[in-house]
Motif scaffolding. Structure first.
Motif, PDB file in Angstrom:
ATOM      1  N   LYS A   1      -1.126   5.343   1.461  1.00 54.11           N
ATOM      2  CA  LYS A   1      -0.610   4.735   2.690  1.00 54.11           C
ATOM      3  C   LYS A   1      -0.181   3.289   2.408  1.00 54.11           C
ATOM      4  N   ALA A   2      -1.024   2.546   1.742  1.00 44.72           N
ATOM      5  CA  ALA A   2      -0.718   1.133   1.502  1.00 44.72           C
ATOM      6  C   ALA A   2       0.450   0.969   0.550  1.00 44.72           C
ATOM      7  N   ALA A   3       0.555   1.842  -0.448  1.00 48.71           N
ATOM      8  CA  ALA A   3       1.672   1.755  -1.395  1.00 48.71           C
ATOM      9  C   ALA A   3       2.987   1.999  -0.657  1.00 48.71           C
ATOM     10  N   TYR A   4       2.944   2.976   0.246  1.00 48.41           N
ATOM     11  CA  TYR A   4       4.140   3.277   1.050  1.00 48.41           C
ATOM     12  C   TYR A   4       4.512   2.070   1.904  1.00 48.41           C
ATOM     13  N   ASP A   5       3.514   1.503   2.552  1.00 49.71           N
ATOM     14  CA  ASP A   5       3.775   0.377   3.447  1.00 49.71           C
ATOM     15  C   ASP A   5       4.242  -0.858   2.684  1.00 49.71           C
ATOM     16  N   ALA A   6       3.941  -0.885   1.390  1.00 47.68           N
ATOM     17  CA  ALA A   6       4.421  -2.001   0.572  1.00 47.68           C
ATOM     18  C   ALA A   6       5.807  -1.708   0.001  1.00 47.68           C
ATOM     19  N   GLY A   7       6.395  -0.578   0.415  1.00 45.04           N
ATOM     20  CA  GLY A   7       7.778  -0.321   0.039  1.00 45.04           C
ATOM     21  C   GLY A   7       7.991   0.809  -0.951  1.00 45.04           C
ATOM     22  N   GLU A   8       6.934   1.358  -1.508  1.00 40.09           N
ATOM     23  CA  GLU A   8       7.108   2.419  -2.501  1.00 40.09           C
ATOM     24  C   GLU A   8       7.313   3.771  -1.797  1.00 40.09           C
ATOM     25  N   ARG A   9       8.302   4.527  -2.218  1.00 39.51           N
ATOM     26  CA  ARG A   9       8.600   5.803  -1.557  1.00 39.51           C
ATOM     27  C   ARG A   9       8.347   7.024  -2.454  1.00 39.51           C
TER      28      ARG A   9
ATOM     29  N   HIS B   1     -16.477   1.771  -8.473  1.00 42.16           N
ATOM     30  CA  HIS B   1     -17.910   1.525  -8.363  1.00 42.16           C
ATOM     31  C   HIS B   1     -18.372   2.221  -7.092  1.00 42.16           C
ATOM     32  N   VAL B   2     -19.623   2.649  -7.076  1.00 43.52           N
ATOM     33  CA  VAL B   2     -20.076   3.486  -5.967  1.00 43.52           C
ATOM     34  C   VAL B   2     -20.319   2.627  -4.733  1.00 43.52           C
ATOM     35  N   HIS B   3     -19.692   3.034  -3.625  1.00 43.73           N
ATOM     36  CA  HIS B   3     -19.781   2.302  -2.361  1.00 43.73           C
ATOM     37  C   HIS B   3     -20.820   2.936  -1.445  1.00 43.73           C
ATOM     38  N   ASP B   4     -21.284   2.184  -0.428  1.00 41.52           N
ATOM     39  CA  ASP B   4     -22.148   2.776   0.601  1.00 41.52           C
ATOM     40  C   ASP B   4     -21.315   3.258   1.773  1.00 41.52           C
ATOM     41  N   LEU B   5     -20.240   2.522   2.060  1.00 42.47           N
ATOM     42  CA  LEU B   5     -19.483   2.780   3.280  1.00 42.47           C
ATOM     43  C   LEU B   5     -18.040   3.122   2.940  1.00 42.47           C
ATOM     44  N   VAL B   6     -17.546   4.165   3.586  1.00 46.26           N
ATOM     45  CA  VAL B   6     -16.171   4.580   3.316  1.00 46.26           C
ATOM     46  C   VAL B   6     -15.192   3.506   3.788  1.00 46.26           C
ATOM     47  N   ASP B   7     -15.588   2.751   4.778  1.00 46.76           N
ATOM     48  CA  ASP B   7     -14.709   1.694   5.271  1.00 46.76           C
ATOM     49  C   ASP B   7     -14.324   0.723   4.148  1.00 46.76           C
ATOM     50  N   PHE B   8     -15.318   0.407   3.304  1.00 43.76           N
ATOM     51  CA  PHE B   8     -15.040  -0.495   2.189  1.00 43.76           C
ATOM     52  C   PHE B   8     -14.176   0.178   1.125  1.00 43.76           C
ATOM     53  N   VAL B   9     -14.345   1.498   0.998  1.00 43.22           N
ATOM     54  CA  VAL B   9     -13.498   2.253   0.067  1.00 43.22           C
ATOM     55  C   VAL B   9     -12.050   2.154   0.512  1.00 43.22           C
ATOM     56  N   SER B  10     -11.827   2.356   1.811  1.00 43.53           N
ATOM     57  CA  SER B  10     -10.455   2.316   2.334  1.00 43.53           C
ATOM     58  C   SER B  10      -9.828   0.946   2.095  1.00 43.53           C
ATOM     59  N   GLU B  11     -10.601  -0.085   2.405  1.00 38.05           N
ATOM     60  CA  GLU B  11     -10.080  -1.447   2.270  1.00 38.05           C
ATOM     61  C   GLU B  11      -9.694  -1.734   0.817  1.00 38.05           C
ATOM     62  N   GLU B  12     -10.611  -1.378  -0.087  1.00 41.28           N
ATOM     63  CA  GLU B  12     -10.360  -1.616  -1.504  1.00 41.28           C
ATOM     64  C   GLU B  12      -9.153  -0.820  -1.995  1.00 41.28           C
ATOM     65  N   SER B  13      -9.054   0.427  -1.508  1.00 43.05           N
ATOM     66  CA  SER B  13      -8.004   1.312  -1.999  1.00 43.05           C
ATOM     67  C   SER B  13      -6.643   0.901  -1.465  1.00 43.05           C
ATOM     68  N   GLU B  14      -6.617   0.339  -0.267  1.00 40.29           N
ATOM     69  CA  GLU B  14      -5.341  -0.171   0.244  1.00 40.29           C
ATOM     70  C   GLU B  14      -4.850  -1.303  -0.653  1.00 40.29           C
ATOM     71  N   ARG B  15      -5.800  -2.093  -1.122  1.00 40.45           N
ATOM     72  CA  ARG B  15      -5.412  -3.164  -2.040  1.00 40.45           C
ATOM     73  C   ARG B  15      -4.850  -2.590  -3.343  1.00 40.45           C
ATOM     74  N   ALA B  16      -5.505  -1.553  -3.855  1.00 41.77           N
ATOM     75  CA  ALA B  16      -5.025  -0.940  -5.101  1.00 41.77           C
ATOM     76  C   ALA B  16      -3.640  -0.333  -4.908  1.00 41.77           C
ATOM     77  N   GLY B  17      -3.439   0.338  -3.767  1.00 45.42           N
ATOM     78  CA  GLY B  17      -2.140   0.968  -3.491  1.00 45.42           C
ATOM     79  C   GLY B  17      -1.036  -0.064  -3.387  1.00 45.42           C
ATOM     80  N   ALA B  18      -1.320  -1.147  -2.652  1.00 50.70           N
ATOM     81  CA  ALA B  18      -0.316  -2.208  -2.489  1.00 50.70           C
ATOM     82  C   ALA B  18      -0.026  -2.863  -3.836  1.00 50.70           C
ATOM     83  N   SER B  19      -1.067  -3.053  -4.646  1.00 48.44           N
ATOM     84  CA  SER B  19      -0.876  -3.660  -5.971  1.00 48.44           C
ATOM     85  C   SER B  19      -0.001  -2.776  -6.848  1.00 48.44           C
ATOM     86  N   ALA B  20      -0.246  -1.463  -6.773  1.00 45.27           N
ATOM     87  CA  ALA B  20       0.535  -0.530  -7.586  1.00 45.27           C
ATOM     88  C   ALA B  20       2.003  -0.574  -7.178  1.00 45.27           C
TER      89      ALA B  20
END
Lengths: 474, 417
Positions: free
Chosen positions: B20-28, B297-316
């Motif tokens: 989702k984040a990669a798409y929103d950063a312009g990648e199609r 790294h293993v998270h406790d909360l999926v919310d933090f997973v989403s946040e981190e992964s949006e960063r990875a997607g946007a970075s990619a």
């Protein structure tokens, strides 16, 4: 001529296969629900060179004969085998004469190419071996095999040649009715035989003693093992022994044909011949002693532990031949190097029985067995062809070992086929990897239920009483 | 061989958020590869609620949380191939297999690893005893109950107080099973405090710290386990053994990032997290390959997973658009009670605010989490209590982050207040 073989371990299955070359009706009775459920599923998987056994013993004879058969036999029956060589490691200068003695003994047994290497030379080839090692006996003819893979291959080829396998048949009585020997099973069924072949492993004495006045005694000698993750398999490429002790060949660090490394076995005599529990002490001993060979071993790399029971006959040697009573042939006390010896033992047993009963050779015997497909080991082209032929080979079920649904279905449909999770595991390696079935267990349960036409709640780990779940959620 | 700009390995919460984040950063040109037959990952079997408090400010069940991200991905028309297992990655080429396409190779400009984690099995913790049926990892039992509608057992002992174990104690109880005890090796829980209250205390399930299971008994099915107290070196104390009759042992003894493909690919991994060593864009040691979620790294909360992964997607997406001209890094150490901090590296040429996630080694009270640069405190955060079971965060302002980017040495540690 009807022959009943008791026990479907590597010996029972190998004997069944070799006897199926002859004109006889052969039935194998097995108390578990699959082949290779006892010692044959839980041992070192080493095809020994043959220097360890006492010259002149049955062990020495069949070890050396058996070892030489593995190259052609593994090709013929389609099981994994590799000559990785073995070192017997010596940790003190004082023990070097013992090593030299072992080399002389090997020579007398007919083992070829034995050499004594210095510690430095050993570490050139096996760089994780301890600095404390001063010398070692190098035996290039030593190999490794999947003991259950080999047993299954023998069983399938025997079945293809007309041998009938009957599972969940625990033999509870033996007696005579006229000229026949009658085998009674715990479930009430009876089998009449002209000859009973006793391949009952640790229970070989019980079977003999049911019929024969000359009693045998087998001691179950427990060996505990640890299996390491594949990512730790660099620690040994050859089989690494320490100088042998009275109770056996000591703790090994041994690669498996599946690509792991195993540590073990311990050697403790136990009363309960069915107890394959691991113990804290045994596992600690296996690990600590293996560290003497490879000091850098990490306990973190261990993915599972298991126990096997060796069938140690109190006479100390294999007991192979017609029993001193009518209608019984014993193949008992087949402890190490029994796996190595099994092909040669089976040929000898079949040949002796066929001579005694004047059995004719069959013209329609098929010696070859097709190995099951192994997706993980295939080239990309082979994989593409397989998936095109059957899309189930495109569905990976066990992620750790890359085992596909196609392979699991094949394992169930073979004869004798897998009926439970452990049977799938031994045939395909699904569930044998680092997650130990955590992800694939529910998927394999579904496939088993579908293929066997049973309810998923009836799926077991290893036969009746080991159902995975207790029922449905209400 | 096919070309794809961005391949995302894994269609669980991390992969979906990254896409989702990669798409929103312009990648199609994005493709998600998911090995299960549907997206959502482990959330699909987490039918309890408590997900989404940070992301959506409401309490959702696992499947509801996953469905929100699935809808976001579908609305953007991002392609996802389910039932597809990645076999290997080499030279930014992903080899994967499924029943429809067979064996396929994708050459990617960037890759996001979002393949999650697995449970530590029995063998890895060396419990002696029988090999009977009835020993499950907690997550396997959770799948059996919640997805397959099958009951693993009726008298249960749980080893390990990880979150899945705690959740399963309650779930099994709801289904009529008797959970006799939760046994924890450490003197504290590795699970969230809220789960201890809601899953154990509310049901009078005893939680025994500093104990372990030393043997499993049974022939075909587990019939009992032997529990013993452990000393300060975590060794069982002789004479404290107690047998508990049960037909089921659930293991909740840790999660391990599933990094075998990364390892074979040659990505540098952290021995502490088991995940890749990443920079502040969540890029691994392989340029253009990113990691996020539980594989990092293993998270406790999926919310933090989403946040981190949006960063990875946007970075990619940014990496694909601009290519890589990577500046040097400053390494962030961890000491004095902090086991690790992610990211482990920060690019000196970057800009803007920065966030770190970390875990402590043991329980500590009245402390502050401190970022020190060249011996000087640059940022800190006070905490009444920190525990290994709860992930901690430290956020830097843009100004603080600039100091870090210019530092020779940096370390995150716990300090007394």
């Amino acid at each position: 001529m009807q022959i009943v073989i008791i026990g479907a371990g590597v010996i029972g299955c190998a004997v069944a296969r070799e006897l199926s070359r002859y004109d006889a009706k052969i039935v194998v009775l097995e108390k578990e629900d699959d082949v290779a459920c006892g010692t044959s599923k839980a041992n070192s998987g080493v095809v020994h060179a043959g220097f360890d056994a006492k010259p002149g013993s049955q062990k020495a004879k069949f070890n050396v004969l058996g070892n030489a058969m593995f190259d052609s036999l593994s090709a013929e029956l389609g099981f994994s085998f590799r000559r990785n060589g073995a070192y017997v490691l010596c940790f003190s200068q004082e023990d070097i004469p013992v090593l030299e003695q072992l080399a002389v003994q090997g020579g007398r047994n007919g083992v070829k190419q034995l050499e004594i290497h210095t510690g430095a030379k050993i570490r050139e080839r096996e760089k994780y071996v301890s600095d404390q090692v001063v010398a070692g006996l190098w035996a290039p003819t030593s190999g490794i095999v999947s003991p259950y893979g080999m047993t299954i291959a023998y069983a399938e080829n025997a079945a293809a040649n007309g041998v009938e396998f009957c599972f969940c048949k625990q033999v509870s009585s033996l007696g005579y009715r006229g000229a026949k020997t009658v085998v009674g099973c715990l479930d009430g069924s009876e089998y009449e035989a002209d000859l009973v072949v006793n391949c009952a492993g640790v229970h070989g004495d019980d079977v003999n003693n049911m019929l024969c006045a000359d009693k045998l005694q087998i001691v179950a000698r427990k060996g505990e093992y640890m299996l390491l993750d594949k990512t730790a398999s660099q620690v040994a490429s050859a089989t690494l022994f320490q100088l042998p002790t009275k109770k056996g060949k000591g703790i090994l660090v041994v690669p498996t044909v599946g690509g792991n490394v195993m540590l073990g076995p311990t050697a403790v005599d136990v009363d309960d011949k069915d107890c394959t529990d691991t113990t804290r002490e045994g596992l600690a001993e296996a690990f600590d002693k293996a560290c003497k060979t490879v000091p850098s071993l990490s306990a973190k790399a261990v993915i599972t532990q298991f126990t096997g029971l060796r069938a140690h006959l109190t006479t100390g040697d294999f007991e192979i031949g017609f029993a001193p009573c009518k209608g019984l042939y014993n193949v008992v006390g087949i402890e190490s190097p029994g796996l190595t010896a099994s092909p040669a033992i089976a040929v000898e047993v079949a040949s002796e029985i066929s001579r005694a009963y004047s059995l004719a050779k069959r013209s329609d015997f098929v010696a070859h067995r097709d190995a099951p497909p192994c997706f993980a080991k295939m080239t990309d082209d082979e994989r593409a062809r397989l998936i095109a032929a059957d899309p189930l080979y495109g569905k990976v079920v066990c992620r750790c070992e890359t085992i596909t649904e196609g392979e699991i279905v094949d394992a169930i449909r073979r004869t004798p086929g897998a009926k439970d999770l452990d049977g799938i595991k031994r045939r395909t390696r699904a569930g044998m990897g680092r997650c130990q079935g955590g992800f694939c267990t529910p998927r394999i349960m579904e496939i088993l239920a579908r293929e066997l036409g049973c309810d998923i709640t009836e799926v077991t780990k290893s036969g009746k009483g080991s159902e995975i779940v207790i029922g449905r959620v209400e | 061989m096919m070309d794809k700009n961005l391949i995302i390995v894994g269609g669980g919460p991390a992969g979906l958020a990254a896409a989702k984040a990669a798409y929103d950063a312009g990648e199609r040109d994005i493709l998600i590869l998911e090995r299960e037959d549907r997206a959502g990952g482990i959330l699909n079997q987490c039918i309890h609620n408590g997900f989404g408090l940070h992301t959506f400010k409401e309490e959702l069940t696992g499947p509801e949380y996953a469905a929100r991200y699935e809808r976001e991905v579908a609305a953007r028309g991002i392609e996802i191939k389910t039932g597809t297992t990645v076999l290997s990655i080499a030279d930014k080429t992903v080899a994967c297999v499924n029943a429809e396409d067979g064996l396929t190779h994708y050459r990617a400009k960037a890759i996001v690893l979002a393949c999650g984690c697995r449970e530590r099995p029995r063998g890895a913790i060396n419990i002696a005893g029988c090999r009977a049926a009835g020993v499950f990892s907690a997550g396997t039992a959770q799948k059996l109950i919640n997805i397959d509608g099958l009951m693993p057992g009726k008298e249960v002992v749980i080893l390990g107080s990880g979150d899945i174990g705690l959740i399963m104690a309650r779930r099994m109880t709801f289904q009529g099973a008797k959970v006799k005890a939760v046994i924890e090796l450490m003197p504290y829980s590795s699970g969230l405090n809220r789960n201890i209250v809601q899953c154990l205390q509310d049901f009078d399930i005893p939680l025994r710290f500093s104990h372990t299971v030393v043997a499993i008994n049974g022939k075909k099915r587990v019939s009992s386990v032997v529990v013993a107290a452990v000393d300060e070196k975590l060794r069982p104390i002789a004479g404290t053994e107690e047998e508990i009759a049960c037909d089921t042992l659930l293991l909740s003894v840790g999660l391990l990032p599933e990094n075998e493909i990364a390892k074979t690919y040659g990505i540098e991994l952290s021995p502490v997290t088991g995940g890749a060593i990443v920079d502040d864009a969540l890029m691994t040691s392989k340029e253009g390959v990113f990691a996020c979620g539980n594989v990092l790294h293993v998270h406790d909360l999926v919310d933090f997973v989403s946040e981190e992964s949006e960063r990875a997607g946007a970075s990619a997406a940014a990496y694909i658009a601009r290519g890589g001209e990577l500046s040097d890094c400053v390494a962030i150490g961890a000491k004095d009670g902090v086991r690790y901090a992610v990211p482990q590296l920060v690019r000196r040429g970057g800009e803007g605010a920065l966030g770190f996630k970390m875990r402590v080694g043991k329980v500590a009270k009245d402390v502050k989490i401190v970022l020190e640069c060249d011996g000087r405190e640059v940022a800190s955060r006070r905490r009444q209590i920190v525990t290994p079971g709860e992930m901690e965060t430290l956020t830097l302002t843009a100004a603080q982050a600039q100091i870090l980017r210019g530092a020779k040495e940096a370390v995150i540690r716990l300090a007394e207040v």
